[in-house]
Design an enzyme around this catalytic site. Structure first.
Site, PDB file in Angstrom:
ATOM      1  CG  HIS A  16       2.705  -5.158   3.294  1.00 46.29           C
ATOM      2  ND1 HIS A  16       2.279  -6.133   2.423  1.00 46.29           N
ATOM      3  CD2 HIS A  16       1.590  -4.463   3.646  1.00 46.29           C
ATOM      4  CE1 HIS A  16       0.972  -6.036   2.248  1.00 46.29           C
ATOM      5  NE2 HIS A  16       0.531  -5.041   2.985  1.00 46.29           N
ATOM      6  CD  GLU A  43       0.217  -3.037   7.097  1.00 46.15           C
ATOM      7  OE1 GLU A  43      -1.028  -3.048   6.955  1.00 46.15           O
ATOM      8  OE2 GLU A  43       0.954  -4.020   6.782  1.00 46.15           O
ATOM      9  CG  ASP A  45      -3.666  -6.152   8.268  1.00 41.92           C
ATOM     10  OD1 ASP A  45      -3.978  -5.070   7.767  1.00 41.92           O
ATOM     11  OD2 ASP A  45      -2.901  -6.978   7.727  1.00 41.92           O
ATOM     12  CG  HIS A  58      -5.246  -8.913   5.327  1.00 41.48           C
ATOM     13  ND1 HIS A  58      -6.142  -9.368   4.368  1.00 41.48           N
ATOM     14  CD2 HIS A  58      -4.845  -7.685   4.909  1.00 41.48           C
ATOM     15  CE1 HIS A  58      -6.272  -8.454   3.424  1.00 41.48           C
ATOM     16  NE2 HIS A  58      -5.497  -7.422   3.711  1.00 41.48           N
ATOM     17  CD  GLU A 118      -5.190  -2.161   6.785  1.00 42.15           C
ATOM     18  OE1 GLU A 118      -6.260  -2.419   6.180  1.00 42.15           O
ATOM     19  OE2 GLU A 118      -4.062  -2.415   6.320  1.00 42.15           O
TER      20      GLU A 118
END
Length: 255
Positions: A16, A43, A45, A58, A118
């Site tokens: 993450h 993952e 952002d 993020h 993301e």
């Protein structure tokens, strides 16, 4: 263990925000941390600077994870480059910069690490961010054996990404309980499946999603027992902050 799914060719364990709780999120230090922990997928952002540079962050603002202040969308790439995105996590990371999507693509591809990108637009910039990130991903991962998975809570961003680069795989992120109309929304956006919150991933919900042919990844799963349970129900992947406990070679989780 995860049920084979033609639309989910990626690893079952995903770090993450790159390095979980062990490094400042969404930095190259985080990617190195994830790689060192043996993760084959990370993952992170992606959003846009004021001058259109795709970079990792993020929040809408830089306040929480840097020594700067203000909206990310109001800062150009040069200004962002002068901020420290590591000291908040600890002195070992002092001076860590915000990475561009380009630098992360180079690092992950060089190390054979797969990515879930993301799309995280600053509020009000959903469409332009979806287009720009999708186009950047298509270019930066051109020729890769396995493309990144794009995901977003923003349906506007996902629709824009589909219009810009329809061939990239996408997943719809769900905030809160999975809505009754999830299948119509997922299919309407041309997404392969859902990424959902572990707090709302009960067995009935998981089996409903899988029975209808969608992929399913669950965030943020921080205990081996919970990961084992979700994978036993057929979930294709879990995102974790606990890189030393929830990983492919952990006792009871080894595939």
């Amino acid at each position: 263990m995860p049920t084979p799914h033609s639309a989910w060719p990626w690893p079952a364990f995903i770090a993450h925000r790159g390095g979980g709780r062990f490094a400042p999120e969404n930095t190259l230090a985080a990617m190195r941390t994830g790689a060192a922990a043996g993760f084959g997928m990370v993952e992170f952002d992606a959003k846009l600077s004021s001058d259109g540079m795709p970079f990792l962050l993020h929040d809408d603002t830089v306040d929480r994870t840097s020594d700067g202040h203000g909206l990310a969308s109001a800062l150009d790439w040069r200004a962002l480059g002068g901020l420290d995105f590591g000291s908040w996590h600890g002195p070992d990371f002092a001076g860590e910069p915000a990475p561009s999507l380009l630098s992360v693509a180079r690092y992950t591809r060089a190390h054979g690490i797969h990515s879930n990108v993301e799309i995280k637009p600053t509020t009000g910039h959903e469409t332009e961010t979806g287009v720009a990130v999708a186009r950047a991903v298509a270019y930066l991962w051109s020729g890769a054996g396995l493309p990144p998975l794009l995901s977003s809570f923003s349906e506007s961003a996902l629709e824009a990404a589909r219009t810009a680069v329809p061939e990239l795989p996408r997943a719809l992120l769900i905030e809160g309980p999975v809505p009754a109309d999830w299948r119509a929304r997922q299919q309407g956006l041309g997404c392969i499946g859902l990424n959902i919150d572990t707090l709302h991933a009960d067995e009935a919900t998981v089996r409903d999603i899988l029975d209808q042919g969608a992929t399913l990844a669950v965030w943020t799963v921080n205990t081996p027992d919970r990961a084992r349970e979700l994978l036993s129900w057929g979930c294709h992947a879990v995102f974790t902050d606990e890189l030393h406990q929830v990983r492919a070679d952990a006792p009871g989780l080894a595939r």
